[in-house]
Design a protein around this motif. Structure first.
Motif, PDB file in Angstrom:
ATOM      1  N   HIS A  77     -40.553  -9.363 -12.610  1.00  0.00           N
ATOM      2  CA  HIS A  77     -41.131  -9.459 -13.948  1.00  0.00           C
ATOM      3  C   HIS A  77     -42.640  -9.297 -13.886  1.00  0.00           C
ATOM      4  O   HIS A  77     -43.247  -9.502 -12.852  1.00  0.00           O
TER       5      HIS A  77
ATOM      6  N   ASN B  39     -32.783  -6.119 -24.974  1.00  0.00           N
ATOM      7  CA  ASN B  39     -32.377  -5.480 -23.723  1.00  0.00           C
ATOM      8  C   ASN B  39     -32.433  -3.972 -23.877  1.00  0.00           C
ATOM      9  O   ASN B  39     -31.901  -3.416 -24.833  1.00  0.00           O
ATOM     10  N   LYS B  40     -33.081  -3.317 -22.902  1.00  0.00           N
ATOM     11  CA  LYS B  40     -33.183  -1.860 -22.898  1.00  0.00           C
ATOM     12  C   LYS B  40     -32.607  -1.353 -21.577  1.00  0.00           C
ATOM     13  O   LYS B  40     -33.263  -1.418 -20.540  1.00  0.00           O
TER      14      LYS B  40
ATOM     15  N   GLU C  12     -34.062  -6.666 -14.980  1.00  0.00           N
ATOM     16  CA  GLU C  12     -32.845  -7.255 -14.439  1.00  0.00           C
ATOM     17  C   GLU C  12     -31.960  -6.164 -13.857  1.00  0.00           C
ATOM     18  O   GLU C  12     -31.989  -5.021 -14.318  1.00  0.00           O
TER      19      GLU C  12
ATOM     20  N   PRO D 103     -33.622 -12.138 -26.984  1.00  0.00           N
ATOM     21  CA  PRO D 103     -34.108 -11.099 -26.073  1.00  0.00           C
ATOM     22  C   PRO D 103     -33.672  -9.697 -26.497  1.00  0.00           C
ATOM     23  O   PRO D 103     -32.577  -9.504 -27.013  1.00  0.00           O
TER      24      PRO D 103
ATOM     25  N   THR E 200     -39.410  -8.389 -18.202  1.00  0.00           N
ATOM     26  CA  THR E 200     -38.509  -8.723 -17.096  1.00  0.00           C
ATOM     27  C   THR E 200     -37.606  -7.534 -16.802  1.00  0.00           C
ATOM     28  O   THR E 200     -37.104  -6.890 -17.721  1.00  0.00           O
TER      29      THR E 200
ATOM     30  N   GLU F  32     -32.486 -11.521 -12.468  1.00  0.00           N
ATOM     31  CA  GLU F  32     -33.863 -11.040 -12.519  1.00  0.00           C
ATOM     32  C   GLU F  32     -34.226 -10.365 -11.206  1.00  0.00           C
ATOM     33  O   GLU F  32     -33.989 -10.901 -10.133  1.00  0.00           O
TER      34      GLU F  32
ATOM     35  N   ARG G 112     -31.973  -2.999 -16.481  1.00  0.00           N
ATOM     36  CA  ARG G 112     -32.434  -3.161 -17.851  1.00  0.00           C
ATOM     37  C   ARG G 112     -33.776  -3.876 -17.895  1.00  0.00           C
ATOM     38  O   ARG G 112     -34.112  -4.665 -17.018  1.00  0.00           O
TER      39      ARG G 112
ATOM     40  N   TRP H 139     -25.917 -10.248 -14.371  1.00  0.00           N
ATOM     41  CA  TRP H 139     -27.307  -9.822 -14.459  1.00  0.00           C
ATOM     42  C   TRP H 139     -28.188 -10.847 -13.765  1.00  0.00           C
ATOM     43  O   TRP H 139     -27.992 -12.046 -13.937  1.00  0.00           O
TER      44      TRP H 139
ATOM     45  N   VAL I  90     -35.909  -6.492 -20.158  1.00  0.00           N
ATOM     46  CA  VAL I  90     -35.664  -7.544 -21.133  1.00  0.00           C
ATOM     47  C   VAL I  90     -37.017  -7.988 -21.690  1.00  0.00           C
ATOM     48  O   VAL I  90     -37.917  -8.358 -20.935  1.00  0.00           O
TER      49      VAL I  90
END
Length: 71
Positions: free
Chosen positions: A60, A20-21, A48, A18, A46, A57, A9, A55, A11
């Motif tokens: 980024h 989230n996609k 993740e 945040p 970011t 990182e 995802r 989740w 972020v």
């Protein structure tokens, strides 16, 4: 929590929390990051990855005066 169907995802920071996609693969996520860089007004993107039940990182990017820098 079980593994999500989209274990990657993007972020993005937002004043309301945040954003989230989710994405199904690393390649899809990196393509989405490139598209996001050209359209977003945020200064940090970011990525993740879902690993070992949480989740974390993975990478980024930070907007600099000269574009984006991966960190």
């Amino acid at each position: 929590m079980s593994r999500p169907s989209k274990p990657w995802r993007i972020v993005l920071p937002s004043p309301t929390g945040p954003i989230n996609k989710p994405h199904a693969s690393e390649a899809a996520t990196l393509r989405a990051v490139e598209a996001e860089k050209t359209s977003t007004t945020v200064n940090r993107i970011t990525v993740e990855k879902w690993t070992d039940g949480h989740w974390g990182e993975w990478l980024h990017w930070v907007r600099t005066g000269e574009g984006w820098t991966a960190q």
